[in-house]
Design a protein around this motif. Structure first.
Motif, PDB file in Angstrom:
ATOM      1  N   ASN A  88     -13.701  17.698  -1.267  1.00 15.00           N
ATOM      2  CA  ASN A  88     -12.351  17.164  -1.008  1.00 15.00           C
ATOM      3  C   ASN A  88     -11.448  17.256  -2.236  1.00 15.00           C
ATOM      4  O   ASN A  88     -10.246  16.977  -2.142  1.00 15.00           O
ATOM      5  CB  ASN A  88     -12.385  15.759  -0.373  1.00 15.00           C
ATOM      6  CG  ASN A  88     -12.788  14.638  -1.317  1.00 15.00           C
ATOM      7  OD1 ASN A  88     -12.099  14.312  -2.256  1.00 15.00           O
ATOM      8  ND2 ASN A  88     -13.941  14.036  -1.043  1.00 15.00           N
TER       9      ASN A  88
ATOM     10  N   SER B   6      -9.787  13.357   5.725  1.00 16.03           N
ATOM     11  CA  SER B   6      -8.877  14.253   5.009  1.00 16.03           C
ATOM     12  C   SER B   6      -8.396  13.625   3.693  1.00 16.03           C
ATOM     13  O   SER B   6      -7.707  14.260   2.906  1.00 16.03           O
ATOM     14  CB  SER B   6      -7.665  14.583   5.889  1.00 16.03           C
ATOM     15  OG  SER B   6      -6.862  13.427   6.040  1.00 16.03           O
ATOM     16  N   LEU B   7      -8.763  12.381   3.457  1.00 14.61           N
ATOM     17  CA  LEU B   7      -8.329  11.698   2.230  1.00 14.61           C
ATOM     18  C   LEU B   7      -9.124  12.175   1.020  1.00 14.61           C
ATOM     19  O   LEU B   7     -10.283  12.564   1.136  1.00 14.61           O
ATOM     20  CB  LEU B   7      -8.511  10.183   2.378  1.00 14.61           C
ATOM     21  CG  LEU B   7      -7.643   9.477   3.418  1.00 14.61           C
ATOM     22  CD1 LEU B   7      -8.073   8.012   3.544  1.00 14.61           C
ATOM     23  CD2 LEU B   7      -6.165   9.552   3.044  1.00 14.61           C
ATOM     24  N   THR B   9     -11.148  11.160  -2.235  1.00 13.85           N
ATOM     25  CA  THR B   9     -11.940   9.970  -2.600  1.00 13.85           C
ATOM     26  C   THR B   9     -11.914   9.765  -4.109  1.00 13.85           C
ATOM     27  O   THR B   9     -11.803  10.753  -4.845  1.00 13.85           O
ATOM     28  CB  THR B   9     -13.392  10.129  -2.120  1.00 13.85           C
ATOM     29  OG1 THR B   9     -13.920  11.367  -2.624  1.00 13.85           O
ATOM     30  CG2 THR B   9     -13.490  10.085  -0.624  1.00 13.85           C
ATOM     31  N   ALA B  11     -10.669   6.142  -2.149  1.00 16.93           N
ATOM     32  CA  ALA B  11      -9.430   5.635  -1.564  1.00 16.93           C
ATOM     33  C   ALA B  11      -9.704   4.236  -1.015  1.00 16.93           C
ATOM     34  O   ALA B  11     -10.820   3.936  -0.595  1.00 16.93           O
ATOM     35  CB  ALA B  11      -8.964   6.555  -0.436  1.00 16.93           C
ATOM     36  N   GLN B 359      -4.684   2.901   2.299  1.00 16.41           N
ATOM     37  CA  GLN B 359      -4.599   3.749   3.488  1.00 16.41           C
ATOM     38  C   GLN B 359      -4.969   2.875   4.681  1.00 16.41           C
ATOM     39  O   GLN B 359      -6.080   2.339   4.735  1.00 16.41           O
ATOM     40  CB  GLN B 359      -5.565   4.929   3.361  1.00 16.41           C
ATOM     41  CG  GLN B 359      -5.427   5.710   2.053  1.00 16.41           C
ATOM     42  CD  GLN B 359      -4.062   6.351   1.872  1.00 16.41           C
ATOM     43  OE1 GLN B 359      -3.407   6.711   2.850  1.00 16.41           O
ATOM     44  NE2 GLN B 359      -3.614   6.453   0.627  1.00 16.41           N
ATOM     45  N   VAL B 367      -5.689   7.478   9.986  1.00 18.07           N
ATOM     46  CA  VAL B 367      -4.803   6.917   8.966  1.00 18.07           C
ATOM     47  C   VAL B 367      -3.381   6.899   9.514  1.00 18.07           C
ATOM     48  O   VAL B 367      -2.811   7.952   9.820  1.00 18.07           O
ATOM     49  CB  VAL B 367      -4.858   7.742   7.667  1.00 18.07           C
ATOM     50  CG1 VAL B 367      -3.941   7.131   6.602  1.00 18.07           C
ATOM     51  CG2 VAL B 367      -6.289   7.830   7.149  1.00 18.07           C
ATOM     52  N   THR B 370       0.515   4.363   4.764  1.00 20.96           N
ATOM     53  CA  THR B 370       0.104   4.120   3.381  1.00 20.96           C
ATOM     54  C   THR B 370       0.954   2.984   2.857  1.00 20.96           C
ATOM     55  O   THR B 370       2.181   3.028   2.958  1.00 20.96           O
ATOM     56  CB  THR B 370       0.315   5.383   2.528  1.00 20.96           C
ATOM     57  OG1 THR B 370      -0.490   6.435   3.067  1.00 20.96           O
ATOM     58  CG2 THR B 370      -0.108   5.144   1.082  1.00 20.96           C
TER      59      THR B 370
END
Lengths: 377, 377
Positions: A88, B6-7, B9, B11, B359, B367, B370
């Motif tokens: 990621n 998709s974030l 890390t 998070a 998030q 998500v 934010t």
């Protein structure tokens, strides 16, 4: 220039004289042992601070991609990101590799190598990669005698868009070494084991440009660091109560402190209550296992002179409770309501992370500069 | 809307469904007991989050002047700054009192009252002041039966530019109450002792507009909070492992988690290494004294389902070591390199403070928003 006592509390203070002396001491070790010094900038995460111990044409270690981006934007080009990479983060790593010529990532498993090899085709510029070696059973890393080490290095070397740069280790186990002898032995072990890994790779026609090791306790051990060509350390620039507790420095060498105000008392308990709680000091209690438990920090007067036996025994978010190790009554002249005190941090990296800037003071205690820092990932 | 995976890390994640349920629960208590609820916004320090549990026309508690300024700028006008005030903050307090009509400070000694009385002449608008009461020998505050309490209140009442608004307490001792019975008793004690202080003041012709008490454990105790008219609490909106360990909530109620990636393994030790170290999780080890020590956090799968027995047993700055309480071998399907996990925080206030944004995820784990937050003083 302004008076220290004109600051709002809590504030994070750097004592420039001590800071410079600590930096010089580590530079002298690297020079003596003919090693490249690659300071870890994770403690202060500040360009202004790094100027003093990691000039912008020199190599640095970072702990986050946010640090890498911040230092790359300022012209640093040889940046080692010392935390195992995962997919990621590939897009940001790719952008960094285009910005900083020698931006280098670390891997420690065949799974991680295979993932990066699969991604490598989409790289524009070759990416520098190092393998992490485990020398002390402490955290991450490949074992020096493992087959996996050779497999990883071969796979990296066989991938055109990846450049295998060498191996690195961090003997964090040195934080549990309470005698000089134990730290010296750990430093010897750190160097000997990574040198063995390097020799095994050489025997397999794999050259390590960098053989990089270090932690503040092992870097300052009584050894000449044979078998490595690069020394890494970070917290030495400020030191902290953990380092003093180990015997790596004296309490008087600690260059960071948190300025705080006395907001109240509980006279029947001999407590002094201050406006530095764990939000300012951090929750780190790294000396709890030491012979001398410093709680959340040792207490100094505003001039930075240690007040023997006084420590932050307890914290809430914005409250610290100061008491004496023998339960003594606080002296009114020192601990009166509104007076300021300075707290030496247990763990400088954790305390520094609670602030967005540092107030730098000269030998007369005057505030001469404010250094900003970054946070986040 | 995007996928959780998709974030980047690490998070910080807020589970909106759980968050809303926790908020409703506390609102129901306040409604049942006919109390004004004054949420403490120090856990999340976020306007977007506060919108859900502390609407901008309602009262709030803050832990720093930076929070007070941030919320005042957004239209909050009844803001209680819950940390004992010292003179180096007077200028900012004065500016706040001009901006937020009911900006209120807290004092707990005659020394602090005398200092503010001396300053009061330079105030443009009257400043709201409360006195802190100590109901549990835990931290700050005047004793309910002390002469000093009466002297402080009289001095405040006699000063034209200061408006004595009432008394407040925080039974932080409830964090050491491991049974429902002990928490109920602490809640009764908290209310009874501050009510006694209020009665003493009334007997001296000093009226308390506000008699304010609270901590999440005592607010949620089985009591009707007799003797107070305002309830304060903060961490209830997210809860954490400390609250679950006390029995104040279930682990499944915890609305905050840290998303992290598996970056490696030490297979011989059954360790899983992740990219959430103490920088993401905080150094808080608040369950170390509990029957169940959760280390630096309990481990969940990406959907937020608890992985029984797995916890963060050790941390460095950017590395977390996950192991099983019984030393079990990690399941490849769950803990493979690159996989994501979610860590439930030990102490939500400390973990949240390590991030600049949250998030927010919906019931499907998507998500949706934010939320930014502030830090510093």
């Amino acid at each position: 220039m302004s008076e220290l006592t004109s600051l709002m509390t809590p504030a994070c203070i750097i004592d420039m004289g001590k800071f410079q002396r600590n930096i010089s001491c580590m530079q002298a070790v690297a020079k003596r042992d003919e090693l490249v010094l690659r300071p870890h900038v994770k403690t202060l995460k500040s360009l202004a601070a790094a100027e003093r111990y990691a000039p912008s044409n020199g190599p640095i270690t970072v702990s986050t991609l946010a640090e890498a981006e911040y230092f790359a934007a300022a012209g640093y080009h040889d940046i080692l990101y010392g935390v195992g990479l995962v997919p990621n983060k590939y897009a940001r790593v790719q952008a960094l590799s285009e910005r900083a010529e020698k931006f280098t990532v670390v891997l420690d498993s065949l799974a991680a190598v295979n993932a990066l090899v699969s991604f490598a085709d989409s790289l524009e510029h070759p990416l520098q990669v190092m393998l992490e070696i485990d020398v002390d059973d402490h955290r991450a890393g490949l074992l020096p005698m493992s087959d996996e080490l050779l497999e990883c290095a071969k796979a990296l070397q066989a991938t055109p868009k990846l450049h295998f740069r060498g191996i690195m280790t961090h003997a964090g186990g040195s934080y549990d070494c309470f005698s000089q002898q134990a730290r010296d032995a750990m430093a010897e072990q750190e160097c000997a084991l990574i040198a063995k890994a390097s020799a095994r790779l050489a025997a397999n026609q794999i050259h390590c440009e960098l053989v990089s090791a270090g932690s503040t306790p092992t870097a300052l051990a009584n050894t000449h660091h044979k078998g490595i060509n690069e020394l890494r350390a970070g917290v030495y620039a400020t030191f902290d109560c953990v380092m003093a507790g180990l015997g790596v420095c004296d309490t008087d060498d600690i260059a960071m402190s948190v300025l705080t105000s006395v907001i109240g008392h509980q006279t029947d308990k001999n407590w002094v209550i201050v406006d530095a709680g764990w939000m300012a000091l951090s929750r780190d209690q790294g000396t709890a296992t030491h012979a001398k438990n410093c709680g959340y920090g040792l207490v100094c007067d505003p001039q930075g002179r240690l007040l023997e036996g006084w420590y932050v025994s307890s914290t809430n978010q914005e409250h610290g409770i100061i008491s004496h190790i023998d339960g003594k009554k606080p002296d009114d002249a020192i601990f009166a309501y509104g007076n300021m005190l300075r707290i030496l941090p247990i763990h400088a990296c954790a305390t520094a992370a609670q602030f967005s800037a540092y107030q730098v003071i000269d030998e007369d205690g005057k505030v001469t500069e404010t250094w900003s820092r970054i946070t986040g990932w």
